[in-house]
Design an enzyme around this catalytic site. Structure first.
Site, PDB file in Angstrom:
ATOM      1  N   HIS A 153       0.845  -1.205   0.000  1.00  0.00           N
ATOM      2  CA  HIS A 153       0.000   0.000   0.000  1.00  0.00           C
ATOM      3  C   HIS A 153       0.880   1.254   0.000  1.00  0.00           C
ATOM      4  O   HIS A 153       1.974   1.260   0.575  1.00  0.00           O
ATOM      5  CB  HIS A 153      -0.981   0.016   1.169  1.00  0.00           C
ATOM      6  CG  HIS A 153      -0.368   0.041   2.543  1.00  0.00           C
ATOM      7  ND1 HIS A 153      -0.039   1.210   3.198  1.00  0.00           N
ATOM      8  CD2 HIS A 153      -0.043  -0.964   3.392  1.00  0.00           C
ATOM      9  CE1 HIS A 153       0.457   0.925   4.394  1.00  0.00           C
ATOM     10  NE2 HIS A 153       0.476  -0.384   4.529  1.00  0.00           N
ATOM     11  N   ASP A 162      -0.297   4.437   0.926  1.00  0.00           N
ATOM     12  CA  ASP A 162      -0.659   5.437   1.928  1.00  0.00           C
ATOM     13  C   ASP A 162       0.135   5.194   3.209  1.00  0.00           C
ATOM     14  O   ASP A 162       0.684   4.108   3.426  1.00  0.00           O
ATOM     15  CB  ASP A 162      -2.158   5.406   2.213  1.00  0.00           C
ATOM     16  CG  ASP A 162      -2.594   4.101   2.853  1.00  0.00           C
ATOM     17  OD1 ASP A 162      -2.275   3.040   2.292  1.00  0.00           O
ATOM     18  OD2 ASP A 162      -3.249   4.128   3.919  1.00  0.00           O
ATOM     19  N   ASP A 199       6.742   1.198   6.317  1.00  0.00           N
ATOM     20  CA  ASP A 199       5.323   0.843   6.218  1.00  0.00           C
ATOM     21  C   ASP A 199       4.585   1.826   5.324  1.00  0.00           C
ATOM     22  O   ASP A 199       4.162   2.880   5.779  1.00  0.00           O
ATOM     23  CB  ASP A 199       4.725   0.831   7.633  1.00  0.00           C
ATOM     24  CG  ASP A 199       3.282   0.398   7.672  1.00  0.00           C
ATOM     25  OD1 ASP A 199       2.821  -0.244   6.716  1.00  0.00           O
ATOM     26  OD2 ASP A 199       2.618   0.715   8.676  1.00  0.00           O
ATOM     27  N   GLU A 204      -5.016   1.761   3.124  1.00  0.00           N
ATOM     28  CA  GLU A 204      -4.945   0.632   4.048  1.00  0.00           C
ATOM     29  C   GLU A 204      -4.904   1.097   5.495  1.00  0.00           C
ATOM     30  O   GLU A 204      -5.490   0.472   6.380  1.00  0.00           O
ATOM     31  CB  GLU A 204      -3.710  -0.216   3.733  1.00  0.00           C
ATOM     32  CG  GLU A 204      -3.635  -1.540   4.485  1.00  0.00           C
ATOM     33  CD  GLU A 204      -2.969  -1.451   5.849  1.00  0.00           C
ATOM     34  OE1 GLU A 204      -3.088  -2.414   6.621  1.00  0.00           O
ATOM     35  OE2 GLU A 204      -2.335  -0.415   6.155  1.00  0.00           O
ATOM     36  N   GLU A 254     -10.942  -1.761   4.524  1.00  0.00           N
ATOM     37  CA  GLU A 254     -12.077  -2.623   4.168  1.00  0.00           C
ATOM     38  C   GLU A 254     -12.746  -2.187   2.877  1.00  0.00           C
ATOM     39  O   GLU A 254     -13.513  -2.939   2.274  1.00  0.00           O
ATOM     40  CB  GLU A 254     -13.089  -2.665   5.321  1.00  0.00           C
ATOM     41  CG  GLU A 254     -13.940  -1.426   5.486  1.00  0.00           C
ATOM     42  CD  GLU A 254     -13.244  -0.329   6.257  1.00  0.00           C
ATOM     43  OE1 GLU A 254     -13.854   0.723   6.458  1.00  0.00           O
ATOM     44  OE2 GLU A 254     -12.084  -0.517   6.669  1.00  0.00           O
TER      45      GLU A 254
END
Length: 438
Positions: free
Chosen positions: A76, A78, A109, A140, A145
């Site tokens: 991801h 973001d 991350d 994320e 979801e």
């Protein structure tokens, strides 16, 4: 690696925080750079795909050679908010290289995951030994979801024989591990109201119900004096593998001398297989802006980590019911801004895990071990349900000292090199078992 490092610096300099209240332009710019990087890896089709209610996913694919399997690569783009800039030793969005570590928000991350994929794919110069699909999502950290619903509506786009999720890491640098369990998660905002408006603490204090005091009483009631959860129906779990020693954990977490750890059971039990409830934010007057008033309203953000087999909705209902029951003085309580995500428990493994073990042993010089992760990746359980025959393999460059979600986040560049090397070796081994002579 020199090109990969420059690409990571460029990507990590973008403050792609996809939380409400943050500007959208940097998030969209990170999507564009991610798309550009995937094109540079030799993938013939790369595109941004709209995700309802969220930021676009960046998708790419390359067809499988005859008879070869297909691998999906996930990460991801973001990141978490930087938090207090004063807590950072280097500017959070000015990636800074110090002693082999690149510091900055998102360097680990999960922009390291994107770069791991890109670097591994570049090794094949467009001639991939497997079919390749890449899915890089853009929200994320706040509302993953929403991508789950996209996957459920577009299964053929995502379908693969093996899935690499590059959003975990090793317990220590150079200590290879495969994450075989993830806790699920839930989050909510609680609001307590007691008065039409805040009133003078001298004139009304001692009789007027304080919303902040009520909220604090409710939140502290969630745990007993030992730090174990008091909510009925949320028992402590057990993890069969080996976790960190107490001293290793204290060092990694930065627990101060004389401060004890909380909870019962082994550390592996507490971190990877049990429930955890954390108050992650309070919406009340700051100390510097405090006035002498009894507060009329107080809010808190609460995050819950759920064992892999636990049900997020049932867990959330149990906690909300408990908070209603312990609310003092008849205060008005409301809840909102819910987020839920399921956990994950891997099977013992098949051809994909065997190929990963061999690749990781070559890249790190030692065989990997199984570990759990206390964090959550909302998409993983959806992938497991949607593609029950696919092997889901979780590894990455985010070691336990990487300070993800915290000030001074960093990725170790040697760990990033080993991770990208592992992925490249895995793709070669998984696509053509005899290609590497192993």
């Amino acid at each position: 690696m020199p090109q990969a490092i420059e690409d990571l610096k460029r990507l990590a300099s973008i403050p792609s925080v996809a939380f409400p209240g943050h500007p959208e332009e940097p998030v969209l710019r990170a999507a564009a750079v991610t798309e550009e990087l995937l094109r540079s890896a030799g993938l013939p089709r790369v595109q941004q795909i709209p995700v309802e209610g969220s930021f676009p996913a960046v998708y790419a694919d390359a067809p499988a050679p005859p008879g070869a399997p297909t691998v999906l690569l996930y990460a991801h783009y973001d990141v978490q908010p930087a938090g207090d800039p004063a807590a950072w030793r280097t500017p959070p969005f000015d990636p800074t290289l110090i002693d082999g570590n690149l510091y900055g928000r998102g360097t680990a991350d999960d922009k390291s995951g994107i770069i791991s994929h890109v670097a591994a794919l570049r090794a094949f110069q467009g001639r991939f030994p497997v079919g390749v699909k890449v899915l890089i999502e853009g929200q994320e950290e706040y509302a993953g979801e929403r991508l789950e619903a996209f996957v459920e509506r577009n299964p053929e786009l995502i379908r693969a024989d093996a899935i690499i999720v590059a959003d975990t890491g090793n317990p220590k640098l150079g200590d290879p591990a495969v994450t075989t369990s993830l806790r699920g998660m839930a989050a909510f905002t609680i609001e307590v109201r007691t008065l039409r408006e805040s009133v003078h603490s001298g004139s009304f204090g001692g009789a007027a119900p304080d919303a902040l005091a009520a909220l604090m009483r409710m939140l502290t009631s969630l745990h007993d004096d030992n730090g174990d959860i008091r909510v009925p129906g949320l028992p402590r779990g057990s993890f069969l593998g080996t976790g960190p020693s107490e001293q290793e954990f204290r060092n990694t977490a930065g627990v101060l001398d004389g401060v004890s750890l909380v909870g019962s059971g082994s550390l592996a039990d507490r971190l990877w297989s049990s429930y955890a409830i954390t108050v992650t934010g309070l919406d009340v007057p700051t100390v510097s802006g405090a006035i002498n008033a009894v507060q009329a309203v107080a809010r808190a953000r609460v995050t819950v980590r759920i064992p892999p087999a636990g049900d997020p909705k049932t867990t959330l209902d149990a906690i909300l019911d408990f908070l209603r029951q312990v609310a003092p003085w008849g205060v008005q309580v409301s809840f909102g801004d819910f987020v839920v995500g399921s956990g994950f428990q891997a099977d013992s493994g098949g051809r994909g895990r065997s190929a990963l073990n061999r690749a990781m042993e070559r890249a790190f010089g030692r065989a990997p071990r199984d570990v759990g992760a206390g964090g959550s990746i909302p998409l993983v359980n959806t992938l497991l349900k949607q593609f029950p025959l696919a092997e889901i393999l979780l590894f990455g460059a985010e070691d336990e000292d990487a300070a993800i979600h915290a000030p001074n986040e960093r990725v170790n560049l040697e760990e990033l090199r080993r991770t990208a090397t592992t992925e490249a070796l895995f793709l070669a081994e998984y696509g053509a078992p005899s290609a590497l002579g192993i």
